[in-house]
Design an enzyme around this catalytic site. Structure first.
Site, PDB file in Angstrom:
ATOM      1  N   CYS A  91     -37.019  60.789 -20.406  1.00  0.00           N
ATOM      2  CA  CYS A  91     -37.117  61.783 -21.470  1.00  0.00           C
ATOM      3  C   CYS A  91     -38.111  62.887 -21.127  1.00  0.00           C
ATOM      4  O   CYS A  91     -37.976  64.002 -21.635  1.00  0.00           O
ATOM      5  CB  CYS A  91     -37.494  61.105 -22.776  1.00  0.00           C
ATOM      6  SG  CYS A  91     -36.148  60.118 -23.404  1.00  0.00           S
ATOM      7  N   GLU A 102     -41.531  57.813 -14.252  1.00  0.00           N
ATOM      8  CA  GLU A 102     -41.658  58.732 -15.380  1.00  0.00           C
ATOM      9  C   GLU A 102     -43.100  58.679 -15.851  1.00  0.00           C
ATOM     10  O   GLU A 102     -43.723  57.614 -15.849  1.00  0.00           O
ATOM     11  CB  GLU A 102     -40.735  58.312 -16.522  1.00  0.00           C
ATOM     12  CG  GLU A 102     -40.999  59.108 -17.792  1.00  0.00           C
ATOM     13  CD  GLU A 102     -39.912  58.984 -18.842  1.00  0.00           C
ATOM     14  OE1 GLU A 102     -39.249  57.944 -18.892  1.00  0.00           O
ATOM     15  OE2 GLU A 102     -39.737  59.953 -19.611  1.00  0.00           O
ATOM     16  N   ASN A 153     -30.408  63.964 -18.659  1.00  0.00           N
ATOM     17  CA  ASN A 153     -30.865  62.589 -18.807  1.00  0.00           C
ATOM     18  C   ASN A 153     -30.348  62.013 -20.117  1.00  0.00           C
ATOM     19  O   ASN A 153     -30.738  62.474 -21.177  1.00  0.00           O
ATOM     20  CB  ASN A 153     -32.399  62.541 -18.827  1.00  0.00           C
ATOM     21  CG  ASN A 153     -32.911  61.157 -19.168  1.00  0.00           C
ATOM     22  OD1 ASN A 153     -32.690  60.209 -18.420  1.00  0.00           O
ATOM     23  ND2 ASN A 153     -33.582  61.028 -20.307  1.00  0.00           N
ATOM     24  N   GLU A 154     -29.480  61.066 -20.034  1.00  0.00           N
ATOM     25  CA  GLU A 154     -28.888  60.386 -21.191  1.00  0.00           C
ATOM     26  C   GLU A 154     -28.717  61.308 -22.408  1.00  0.00           C
ATOM     27  O   GLU A 154     -29.046  60.943 -23.539  1.00  0.00           O
ATOM     28  CB  GLU A 154     -29.639  59.101 -21.562  1.00  0.00           C
ATOM     29  CG  GLU A 154     -31.055  59.197 -21.995  1.00  0.00           C
ATOM     30  CD  GLU A 154     -31.650  57.838 -22.420  1.00  0.00           C
ATOM     31  OE1 GLU A 154     -32.287  57.799 -23.468  1.00  0.00           O
ATOM     32  OE2 GLU A 154     -31.471  56.836 -21.707  1.00  0.00           O
TER      33      GLU A 154
HETATM   34  O1  AHR Z   1     -37.527  54.453 -19.677  1.00  0.00           O
HETATM   35  C1  AHR Z   1     -37.997  54.908 -20.897  1.00  0.00           C
HETATM   36  C2  AHR Z   1     -37.040  55.877 -21.569  1.00  0.00           C
HETATM   37  O2  AHR Z   1     -35.838  55.256 -21.843  1.00  0.00           O
HETATM   38  C3  AHR Z   1     -36.637  57.058 -20.742  1.00  0.00           C
HETATM   39  O3  AHR Z   1     -37.547  58.078 -20.800  1.00  0.00           O
HETATM   40  C4  AHR Z   1     -35.355  57.484 -21.366  1.00  0.00           C
HETATM   41  O4  AHR Z   1     -34.513  58.120 -20.469  1.00  0.00           O
HETATM   42  C5  AHR Z   1     -34.802  56.213 -21.931  1.00  0.00           C
HETATM   43  O5  AHR Z   1     -34.457  56.356 -23.248  1.00  0.00           O
END
Ligand code: AHR
Length: 864
Positions: free
Chosen positions: A455, A259, A583-584
């Site tokens: 994120c 990321e 994503n989450e």
């Molecule tokens: O890994 C850091 C963050 O943690 C990621 O962007 C997110 O998916 C999670 O909350």
């Protein structure tokens, strides 16, 4: 014991929130419940109970449900909650933020597991203050006032869809008010009084107690080991390996999560040396930034402005204009904390120039170390935008060089997209990766790479969602955007570069794209409530996901998307097999409807593509429950689990996956870590991997997160690999991942581990089962069917060495010398590296697991 019995009894019975009062002498079937909110706005709904409305007992100071509205942390606020029980469920609403025309809703059957929250909008009034929840026949009614003291109500029959709000009188509002004030531990609290079965209170008290106990165990650490293992003089045991008894497991268990957080991409893995090369930085990236950031004018006689009227591309609208009256000044850029140059290395310079005064202009470009010139060239700007290129060779090695652009004549000069790229990139790729960092990733031997987040994938508000199709093609046509971690994404590493990198390191690509909803913690687009793309855009958005599959796997002869791949330099398909959607995310209705639609569209067109869904950010809780419910209902191929927890969680949750259904949805443990970069953390992670391997028939992929972090630019700690401009500093957690990535298997071999703690009693050694020790020693045995090698992983998170007798049921012709890699040290160490030696092995051999250690024994199959 009674407590245990009660908990078994209660666990099997759903306790309705009846309001019947049925007191018999010596027995109270129901009690008064006081629901209230105290403490900071980030606290949640609390409970106290009473049999007489005079003496109130709080159930701890526990928040049964907290607000999830708003962006991260202190912004998630709850005000004036109001509850209602309809005989079956508890419904709750609250005010979320005095500035918005929304309120929060959720409900629960047991007051413990709450449904993911919703944040309905109201169309009347400027905000929702002190909302009251009541019910009239089939109608839930939310009555609220505004800060202008106007009064409204909105109604719903399903607690989901709310009617247009209509005005009510203050009197009606007051009649519906349920506010009560009671004394709890001598302090007056404001809330509401309800009636509920006393069994509910008992159950909740037990659950809160259990949760507190669990949390205590999750917080256990090696700090207390001298006490914990004071009586243990030695540890002794056997590991019996049953090679005849095995099951196939995923070969893709260890992968990486990439990321763009902590400057992982720009200023990190991406080898570009110029910062804000396209003058597209803006206040959206960071308040104090603008198009001029990281550029400065040195010298007199020239002005530096930003223009947008004749851009090189609409996606790249800003460019620099230097107006020189007296040549001498230069526009300079120091890169990302300085430009690192290596003596003798070659650098590709490119920039767009345009003379704005009707005649060609000469421009000198230099690489400087202070005033010393390390390389230079002179280019000629013509009267139309043109990309000019030169190769610069550094005459010295420096860590903080400057790039300088100096007009040689008076006049107006436009400049854009200034790039300085080392020729030495990973695998020599143009527009490629920093070789030392990329090699460190490749050394993990990851089986897949997930990108672009996290994120970053679902973004800060709808406008910031990652749109893969804006990240391919010529660099200056890519639409860079703000990064929700507080900086800028140039998208120099776009989808082509990600896919190419995967291929270069032999890993499968795992793109994760938004489920048409932004991050629920967004700070833009309405305080983080989860809206989604409007339905009229959903067909196009689904097509965008399908286009990605086409782009990655299609035939350039027949597909326009695949043709773009060919034009970028990759005629062969990338062989994309798996795609993540979401994503989450908060598993709200908005999310569910969109996810179901997108999953269906992908599966209809590409039934063989595996779709990864999402089950929230925690190992339990409302999104986890609702996400799994959705996965089962929709038969989703794989779901992405996330958890960042303390070492104690891993020690006390070793059977977490042993209960998972083997036939249904598979698990991708997409983000996990143990909140620290000490050996203790790394060992807890190694222990978890032994448990993942045992469950790798259901947990088919895992990736530690976050992966990379640049010193001085981290938004998240801990990370797997730290770096600066010149060095890479892998953590001890990395060493564990690397050992596991390089020693994975395709068959799990069942084995039996039994370890006793030896204490001295009357001068005699007495072996006994010791729970603390048994929980901290773990093993797994896998077979790599490609080589035939058998791999043993052994973890010891105790201060005592453990002597193991290792027995095989069947010695299948392994070499008598095995490879042994051991990471060991003190729990607080940070820099441990594996010690690599050999070990003599046979059908029965002994091995001592050092105190605080992770050992990998690789038994080599004898090949003829
Ligand atoms: O890994 C850091 C963050 O943690 C990621 O962007 C997110 O998916 C999670 O909350």
């Amino acid at each position: 014991m009674l407590k245990k019995f009660l908990s078994i009894l209660l666990a099997s019975v759903a306790i309705p929130c009846i309001t019947v009062v049925a007191n018999t002498p010596n027995r109270t079937d129901s009690v008064y419940i006081f629901t209230y909110h105290s403490g900071p706005a980030t606290d949640g709904i609390k409970l106290a109970y009473s049999i007489d409305k005079h003496y109130w007992t709080p159930i701890s100071n526990y928040s049964f449900v907290k607000s999830d509205f708003g962006n991260w942390g202190v912004n998630k606020k709850m005000y004036s909650p109001s509850l209602l029980c309809d005989g079956e469920k508890w419904y709750a609403i609250w005010s979320v933020n005095p500035d918005v025309k929304q309120f929060a809703t959720t409900y629960t059957a047991d007051f413990w597991t709450w449904k993911p929250q919703d944040y309905p909008y109201v169309n009347q009034g400027e905000n929702v203050v002190d909302p009251i929840l009541t019910k009239q026949a089939q109608d839930f009614i939310v009555s609220y006032r505004t800060n202008k003291n106007t009064y409204f109500e909105t109604r719903s029959t399903d607690f989901k869809k709310w009617s247009t709000a209509s005005a009510i009188s203050e009197q009606t509002y007051r009649q519906r008010e349920k506010v009560a004030k009671v004394l709890i531990n001598g302090t007056e609290q404001v809330g509401e009084i309800h009636r509920a079965p006393s069994a509910l209170v008992q159950e909740l008290e037990m659950k809160v107690g259990d949760a507190a106990q669990r949390n205590q165990s999750y917080n256990e650490s090696t700090r207390d080991d001298s006490q914990r293992f004071a009586q243990v003089k030695a540890l002794r045991g056997t590991l019996s390996i049953n090679t005849q008894n095995s099951k196939p497991i995923s070969q893709n268990l260890i992968g990486i999560f990439f990321e763009d957080i902590n400057y992982s991409a720009d200023g990190g893995l991406y080898a570009e040396l110029i910062q804000n090369r396209d003058f597209e930085y803006s206040h959206l990236d960071r308040n104090e930034w603008n198009a001029k950031s990281y550029w400065k004018l040195k010298g007199e006689g020239t002005t530096f402005d930003i223009a947008t009227d004749q851009p090189i591309h609409a996606n790249n609208s800003h460019y620099a204009v230097l107006n020189t009256t007296q040549p001498g000044a230069a526009l300079q850029n120091n890169g990302f904390d300085g430009i690192v140059l290596k003596q003798g290395d070659k650098y590709n310079l490119s920039l767009f120039l345009k003379s704005l005064n009707g005649k060609n202009q000469k421009v000198r470009i230099q690489l400087l170390d202070g005033d010393k010139v390390l390389a230079q060239t002179t280019l000629t700007a013509s009267t139309a935008w043109k990309q000019l290129k030169a190769m610069l060779k550094a005459t010295a090695s420096v860590e903080k060089a400057t790039l300088s652009i100096q007009p040689q004549t008076a006049g107006k000069l436009a400049i854009d997209f200034v790039s300085l790229f080392p020729q030495k990139t990973f695998k020599g790729r143009k527009n490629g990766m920093r070789p030392d960092l990329a090699q460190t990733l490749a050394d993990l031997h990851p089986r897949f790479v997930r990108f672009p987040g996290g994120c970053v994938s679902h973004g800060n508000g709808l406008e910031n969602m990652y749109r893969w199709n804006t990240t391919i093609g010529p660099l200056w046509e890519r639409k860079g955007q703000s990064n929700l971690w507080g900086y800028h994404q140039s998208l120099g590493i776009g989808f082509y570069e990600y896919f190419q990198f995967c291929e270069d390191i032999g890993a499968e690509p795992l793109p994760v794209l938004p489920a048409a909803v932004p991050c629920q913690n967004s700070s833009r687009g309405g305080f983080g409530q989860q809206g989604g793309l409007p339905w009229e855009q959903m067909d196009d958005y689904a097509q965008e996901l399908l286009n990605l599959i086409e782009w990655a796997n299609g035939d350039p002869k027949t597909s326009k998307w695949a043709k773009l791949r060919l034009e970028a330099g990759h005629p062969k398909p990338f062989n994309l097999k798996t795609i993540g959607v979401g994503n989450e995310d908060l598993i709200s209705d908005v999310f569910e409807e969109r996810f179901i639609y997108l999953n269906k569209r992908i599966k209809e067109k590409y039934p063989d593509i595996q779709v990864v869904g999402t089950v929230g950010p925690f190992f339990e809780g409302s999104d986890y429950e609702a996400g799994w419910e959705l996965a089962r209902k929709e038969n989703i191929d794989i779901v992405d689990e996330h958890y960042y927890v303390n070492p104690g969680w891993y020690i006390h949750s070793q059977n977490y996956y042993d209960k998972y259904d083997r036939k249904g949805t598979k698990v991708y443990l997409g983000e996990w870590a143990s909140r620290g970069n000490q050996l203790e953390n790394a060992l807890a992670e190694a222990l978890h991997i032994t448990n993942l391997e045992r469950n790798a028939d259901v947990v088919i992929m895992s990736s530690y997160a976050p992966l990379l972090a640049k010193h001085g630019h981290t938004q998240w700690n801990p990370d797997l690999i730290y770096f600066n401009n010149t060095s890479v500093m892998p953590t001890v957690n990395y060493q564990v991942q690397k050992l596991c990535g390089n020693n994975s298997g395709s068959q799990y071999i069942y084995s039996n581990l039994k370890v006793d703690a030896i204490s001295m009693e009357r001068n005699q050694e007495v072996p006994r089962y010791n729970e603390a020790a048994s929980k901290r020693i773990s093993s797994s045995v896998v077979k790599d069917e490609k080589t035939g090698d058998l791999i043993l992983k052994l973890v010891n998170i105790t201060p005592v060495p453990a002597d193991l007798q290792i027995d095989f049921d069947n010695w299948e012709g392994y070499a008598s010398e095995a490879e042994l890699s051991v990471i060991s040290g003190n729990p607080s160490d940070r820099d441990n590296k594996p010690n690599q030696t050999t070990l003599n092995v046979s059908e029965k051999f002994s091995y001592q697991l050092p105190a605080y250690s992770f050992s990998v024994i690789r038994l080599k199959k004898i090949t003829n």
